[in-house]
Design an enzyme around this catalytic site. Structure first.
Site, PDB file in Angstrom:
ATOM      1  CB  SER A  25      -0.937   0.002   1.211  1.00  0.00           C
ATOM      2  OG  SER A  25      -0.194  -0.091   2.423  1.00  0.00           O
ATOM      3  CG  ASP A  33      -2.116   5.586   8.029  1.00  0.00           C
ATOM      4  OD1 ASP A  33      -0.983   5.166   8.328  1.00  0.00           O
ATOM      5  OD2 ASP A  33      -2.549   5.585   6.860  1.00  0.00           O
ATOM      6  CG  HIS A  55      -0.439   4.344   4.312  1.00  0.00           C
ATOM      7  ND1 HIS A  55      -1.049   3.585   5.293  1.00  0.00           N
ATOM      8  CD2 HIS A  55      -0.115   3.487   3.310  1.00  0.00           C
ATOM      9  CE1 HIS A  55      -1.090   2.322   4.900  1.00  0.00           C
ATOM     10  NE2 HIS A  55      -0.517   2.228   3.712  1.00  0.00           N
TER      11      HIS A  55
END
Length: 498
Positions: free
Chosen positions: A210, A464, A467
């Site tokens: 990802s 998160d 990312h």
């Protein structure tokens, strides 16, 4: 009357001119020649006029060879001497239009307008070639750029919502303005038109997890500002096509970059993911001939449950090892290094792939006070860490070390030969260790009711910290990718073919 033999030097009376006028004419011609020759020698000294006349071709060849050998120690794929960020290399007349210069002509000192090329100092060119060849893109510092990013979350339709930090309500946005400055050179802002021209007719593929998707979407957002691409993707692969330059941007999902399967194997039951660490992902190998540049990304999935197989033997596992009485031969960190060596070697040895392979190193996360599922947080970080304030992360360091070791082992394989020059390590780990401000944190969705503050017990909300926000630090990765491609493509173009 007969002429004397040409081998007889005394002049015979029979060949002496009969008329005085003929004698006068001959003497006048001789005097004229002497006067003309004297003027010629006075105006153009013999050292320049005579040698220039008789050796013009050889002199020209010597000059061209000298330009080719400005830096005799440079490698075959060393970049051209010109650098957009150093105006002193460009003639004053051409600075306003330096993007349109023929890079090959500037390198050889043979611009179409010879008066311009005469302003380029060979000493400066030689120095610049050495500097750029040795320039390290990965050690430097972050500086604040008031110009801001090249796109916004509203100007890019291809943006995963979890990375749309502004759209998800993040109140600060100065994290978008920090740019990377290498210590030895400049890293130019991303130039979408230049990228599309360099990649004309070619395909760039992002392959990995990802985080690879995060980087691919950043690239698409940067390119979208100059041209809207056509979606030519399918279930197996995302593909976006830019008509003006016939450039394709693709993305393939591959969590570990090596062969994985779920069927039973040895004492590992069905349902647990098995990884053959010495066998590359078949889908990557099958698709490789379609690609010209590949950016690899992996590592974070080695924290997930999986079984490690090497030489058809189960040698270890992550979050799985049924027989605690027997020691594992390989842990997840070592497995990561082996997987990197496997995929890089396999790509370099592929008979139908001659493209450029860029391995982007471990992307650091910034969970403080715990892991992603145990209360780790990056809330409230609004600017990069100051130089010297980087807190070392043991797991990040060992994963980066094993990844780099696996890459260098692949490059050192004697069987690769010249193909090893097409393998590049894009070492972003340390630089991005400073960017704890660049993650979404709790701003992962547009839900107006989401929790963004710590609770009464001090526990942070789910967030998160792996990312990267878009726009944000991740865009720097693609500035680096463009610079690596430029050095490789233009260096190859300027290399003599003999």
């Amino acid at each position: 009357m007969t002429l004397a033999s040409p081998r007889v030097f005394p002049i015979s009376r029979s060949v002496f001119p009969r008329k005085v006028s003929s004698i006068a004419f001959a003497i006048g011609g001789l005097v004229s020649f002497i006067i003309f020759a004297s003027l010629l020698l006075f105006t153009y000294p013999i050292g320049s006029s005579v040698s220039g006349y008789f050796y013009e071709t050889e002199t020209t060849q010597d000059v061209v060879q000298f330009h080719h050998s400005i830096n005799p120690n440079s490698s075959l794929d060393s970049p051209p001497l010109i650098q957009d960020t150093d105006d002193k290399l460009l003639p004053k007349e051409s600075q306003d239009s330096k993007d349109s210069l023929d890079l090959k002509d500037v390198r050889l000192g043979e611009e179409t307008n010879s008066s311009k090329s005469s302003n380029v100092s060979l000493d400066e060119e030689g120095t610049q070639d050495s500097v750029e060849t040795e320039c390290d893109l990965y050690h430097g510092n972050w500086f604040y750029d008031p110009m801001g990013p090249l796109y916004t979350n509203n100007s890019c339709p291809l943006l995963t919502q979890m990375q749309n930090c502004q759209g998800n309500g993040r109140p600060d946005k100065e994290y978008e303005n920090w740019r990377w400055k290498p210590s030895q050179c400049d890293l130019p802002r991303f130039d979408a038109k230049k990228f599309l021209e360099l990649m004309r007719g070619k395909t760039l593929a992002f392959i990995g997890d990802s985080v690879a998707r995060n980087q691919m979407e950043s690239m698409m957002c940067l390119l979208w500002q100059v041209e809207t691409p056509v979606n030519r993707g399918n279930r197996k692969m995302q593909r976006w096509y830019f008509r003006s330059s016939s450039v394709m941007i693709a993305r393939m999902w591959s969590s570990w970059l090596v062969h994985q399967f779920d069927e039973p194997f040895g004492f590992a039951p069905k349902g647990v993911t098995k990884l053959k660490l010495d066998q590359p992902d078949d889908r990557i190998i099958e698709a490789l001939p379609k690609f010209d540049v590949v950016v690899l990304s992996s590592g974070h999935w080695f924290a997930k449950q999986s079984v490690y197989i090497l030489n058809d033997e189960i040698v270890g596992g992550q979050l799985w090892w049924p027989d605690k009485s027997k020691p594992e031969k390989i842990n997840n960190v070592e497995a990561f290094g082996i997987s990197v060596e496997t995929i890089v070697k396999a790509m370099a040895k592929h008979p139908n792939y001659t493209g450029l392979t860029i391995l982007r190193t471990w992307s650091p996360d910034h969970y403080e006070g715990g892991a992603w599922n145990t209360g780790g947080s990056c809330t409230g970080k609004v600017e990069p860490l100051s130089p010297g304030k980087l807190v070392k992360n043991g797991f990040t360091e060992i994963m980066h070390e094993k990844q780099a070791t696996g890459f260098h082992r692949a490059v050192a394989d004697d069987k690769l030969g010249i193909r090893s020059k097409k393998l590049k390590l894009m070492d972003i780990t340390e630089a991005f260790g400073y960017r704890h401000d660049g993650h979404p944190g709790p701003y992962r969705s547009p839900d107006p009711k989401k929790i963004t503050k710590r609770g009464p017990d001090g526990q942070p909300p789910p967030q998160d910290c792996l990312h990267w926000c878009m726009p944000g630090p991740v865009d720097t990765w693609n500035e680096m990718v463009l610079e690596i491609i430029r050095r490789d493509f233009e260096g190859r173009r300027s290399t003599p073919t003999s």
